[in-house]
Motif scaffolding. Structure first.
Motif, PDB file in Angstrom:
ATOM      1  N   GLU A 147       4.261 -10.971 -48.636  1.00 49.21           N
ATOM      2  CA  GLU A 147       5.504 -10.872 -50.033  1.00 49.21           C
ATOM      3  C   GLU A 147       6.314 -12.128 -49.961  1.00 49.21           C
ATOM      4  O   GLU A 147       6.665 -12.837 -51.042  1.00 49.21           O
ATOM      5  CB  GLU A 147       6.070  -9.639 -50.314  1.00 49.21           C
ATOM      6  N   ARG A 170      -2.042  -7.045 -53.979  1.00 45.98           N
ATOM      7  CA  ARG A 170      -0.799  -7.272 -53.531  1.00 45.98           C
ATOM      8  C   ARG A 170      -0.659  -6.766 -52.305  1.00 45.98           C
ATOM      9  O   ARG A 170      -0.965  -5.702 -51.384  1.00 45.98           O
ATOM     10  CB  ARG A 170      -0.413  -6.443 -54.462  1.00 45.98           C
ATOM     11  N   LEU A 186       5.341   0.335 -58.876  1.00 44.24           N
ATOM     12  CA  LEU A 186       5.959   0.113 -57.488  1.00 44.24           C
ATOM     13  C   LEU A 186       6.579  -1.367 -57.445  1.00 44.24           C
ATOM     14  O   LEU A 186       6.606  -1.977 -57.613  1.00 44.24           O
ATOM     15  CB  LEU A 186       4.554  -0.045 -56.478  1.00 44.24           C
ATOM     16  N   ARG A 232       8.068  -4.462 -54.420  1.00 43.96           N
ATOM     17  CA  ARG A 232       7.722  -5.212 -53.911  1.00 43.96           C
ATOM     18  C   ARG A 232       7.079  -5.523 -52.759  1.00 43.96           C
ATOM     19  O   ARG A 232       5.998  -5.508 -52.063  1.00 43.96           O
ATOM     20  CB  ARG A 232       8.437  -6.808 -54.027  1.00 43.96           C
ATOM     21  N   ASP A 233       8.459  -4.233 -52.468  1.00 39.35           N
ATOM     22  CA  ASP A 233       7.500  -3.806 -50.730  1.00 39.35           C
ATOM     23  C   ASP A 233       6.783  -2.463 -50.581  1.00 39.35           C
ATOM     24  O   ASP A 233       7.195  -2.306 -49.305  1.00 39.35           O
ATOM     25  CB  ASP A 233       8.914  -3.759 -49.959  1.00 39.35           C
ATOM     26  N   VAL A 234       6.143  -2.332 -51.263  1.00 44.32           N
ATOM     27  CA  VAL A 234       4.998  -1.339 -51.229  1.00 44.32           C
ATOM     28  C   VAL A 234       4.005  -1.708 -52.391  1.00 44.32           C
ATOM     29  O   VAL A 234       4.087  -1.816 -53.517  1.00 44.32           O
ATOM     30  CB  VAL A 234       5.637   0.839 -51.504  1.00 44.32           C
ATOM     31  N   ALA A 235       2.386  -1.501 -51.267  1.00 40.36           N
ATOM     32  CA  ALA A 235       1.590  -1.261 -52.815  1.00 40.36           C
ATOM     33  C   ALA A 235       0.265  -0.267 -51.946  1.00 40.36           C
ATOM     34  O   ALA A 235       0.261  -0.364 -51.361  1.00 40.36           O
ATOM     35  CB  ALA A 235       1.080  -2.763 -52.736  1.00 40.36           C
ATOM     36  N   ASN A 269       0.559   0.280 -58.780  1.00 42.68           N
ATOM     37  CA  ASN A 269       0.635  -0.869 -58.486  1.00 42.68           C
ATOM     38  C   ASN A 269       2.402  -1.213 -59.949  1.00 42.68           C
ATOM     39  O   ASN A 269       3.239  -2.134 -58.985  1.00 42.68           O
ATOM     40  CB  ASN A 269       0.218  -1.842 -57.798  1.00 42.68           C
ATOM     41  N   PRO A 308       2.487  -6.475 -49.692  1.00 43.89           N
ATOM     42  CA  PRO A 308       3.943  -6.068 -49.032  1.00 43.89           C
ATOM     43  C   PRO A 308       4.494  -6.986 -47.718  1.00 43.89           C
ATOM     44  O   PRO A 308       5.403  -7.803 -48.230  1.00 43.89           O
ATOM     45  CB  PRO A 308       3.935  -4.975 -49.039  1.00 43.89           C
ATOM     46  N   GLU A 362      -0.004  -0.025 -48.133  1.00 42.98           N
ATOM     47  CA  GLU A 362       0.718  -1.416 -47.386  1.00 42.98           C
ATOM     48  C   GLU A 362       2.341  -0.914 -47.731  1.00 42.98           C
ATOM     49  O   GLU A 362       2.705  -1.366 -48.768  1.00 42.98           O
ATOM     50  CB  GLU A 362       0.077  -2.725 -47.290  1.00 42.98           C
ATOM     51  N   TYR A 363       3.011  -1.464 -46.438  1.00 47.66           N
ATOM     52  CA  TYR A 363       4.536  -1.065 -47.276  1.00 47.66           C
ATOM     53  C   TYR A 363       5.334  -2.154 -45.555  1.00 47.66           C
ATOM     54  O   TYR A 363       4.601  -1.640 -45.167  1.00 47.66           O
ATOM     55  CB  TYR A 363       5.311  -0.136 -47.517  1.00 47.66           C
TER      56      TYR A 363
END
Lengths: 254, 254
Positions: free
Chosen positions: A124, A119, B83, B85-88, B80, A121, B8-9
């Protein structure tokens, strides 16, 4: 005076290009900005392609008629200053009277982006995330089945009085470091066509369908995969090439 | 058991990495997800770099201690799934007891992205838009002034009891089709250092500052450009290299 421009937008927060009541659309934002410059009078904006909700564009083409006497460069700056952050115009210039981007479009190029990895982000908003490994080579081979002039009834919606025939000029599937891009070019597309083609290519990538089955689906004239379409967020209208095109190709497009 | 992972974010909607009361932070989201898996008990998450509000990360490194007996792969999937959507996280694995990403980091790589062209909605979240043409070659030459071990007081904030000395190992400025990327690698960075370095390199790109002035600014020990920093949205922590590093380099970082 008639003007045309390129238009880029992040489709995430739009209900599509085309004007709709009670929904945020790209056409709606463009017309709102132009109306403010035109003393509140509506300025109709035409687009080359009616992209669906969530679909992005890097090279949409728009046109409008603006009565005032103003230099294109200054008008572009004024429009961009009024537009929200997720839509902008560039290359604004004079067009011939009666210019309509939909009929002037010689071909359209769409890119579908797949992130084949864990995944992500940062991807996204603009890519479809696919966890299971894709066979990109098989997808590339299968993509060539779409090439040429076909009845695309299995891959798109078409009004009853219109032709479902489209000419796909190029299909290119490439993989690099987990990023898989599917570029498709055609004179025009049926509504939803690219995303339905991608849904089938993803089946091929997962080993659940082969080229022969794809050929059969194309010939069947019934919705392939029951009409399944890849999500809008991976799709981007990259380019609309302008110029004269044959009369028999004046068709609706995605 | 001690675990570490890559993180990742998309920093757009975060008030930065580090936990803050009444603000949405990356650490806060990670700890909230882990607490839910830990029967509501807090799990402290450590990061390699305290990125500021709006700064993105593709390769942040985090670590935490989790009491339960669980396979890393399964724990990663569970985190995951919880969490937003904007961080994984990815590459979750066991770490040695006492592993702390901040002290284990050998060097950090940041990328600053500039879009030097007309307004681009698709790059809005991850690049700084600059309209006036940049002299990328001049920026690349000037960037080399930062190389090596320097007192970076002119380019960042540092607590009184800490050293302002950092070692910049690489600065690479490249331009391709309007996209200008500035890659900087150092053992560690002062708070705000990369964005202040970029602000000065943009002045060079606009012809408002030359290499000699940049050298003087670095030597001055007073805030360069009165402390002006390039906007957070163009910055991304791309990589944290793990491994032992010299004792005298144990410093704070951005």
């Amino acid at each position: 005076m008639r003007f045309r421009a390129r238009c880029e937008y992040d489709g995430t927060d739009f209900a599509g290009f085309q004007l709709q009541p009670n929904a945020r659309t790209v056409q709606g934002e463009l017309e709102a900005a132009l109306a403010r410059l035109n003393r509140g009078e509506r300025v109709v904006v035409d687009g080359a392609g009616r992209t669906d909700a969530g679909v992005h564009a890097a090279g949409q083409v728009i046109a409008f008629t603006y009565a005032g006497s103003v230099a294109a460069e200054r008008l572009q700056r004024a429009v961009n200053a009024l537009l929200p952050r997720d839509v902008a115009i560039r290359d604004l210039r004079r067009a011939t009277d009666g210019f309509h981007p939909r009929y002037a479009a010689r071909y359209r190029e769409y890119r579908y982006t797949v992130w084949n990895g864990p995944r992500s982000p940062l991807l996204e908003r603009t890519a479809l995330g696919v966890r299971a490994p894709l066979d990109v080579a098989a997808m590339a081979r299968a993509g060539s089945v779409f090439l040429g002039r076909h009845d695309f009834s299995s891959f798109g919606a078409v009004a009853e009085d219109r032709s479902p025939v489209r000419t796909v000029q190029a299909v290119r599937v490439r993989g690099a470091g987990g990023l898989v891009t599917i570029d498709v070019r055609a004179n025009a597309f049926l509504r939803g066509q690219v995303r339905r083609m991608v849904a089938v290519l993803l089946e091929v990538g997962h080993g659940k369908m082969d080229e022969a089955e794809l050929e059969a689906a194309l010939a069947a004239g019934e919705p392939a995969l029951n009409g399944a379409a890849a999500p809008a967020k991976g799709l981007c209208l990259r380019r609309v090439a302008l110029g004269r095109r044959p009369v028999d190709d004046k068709e609706d497009e995605e």
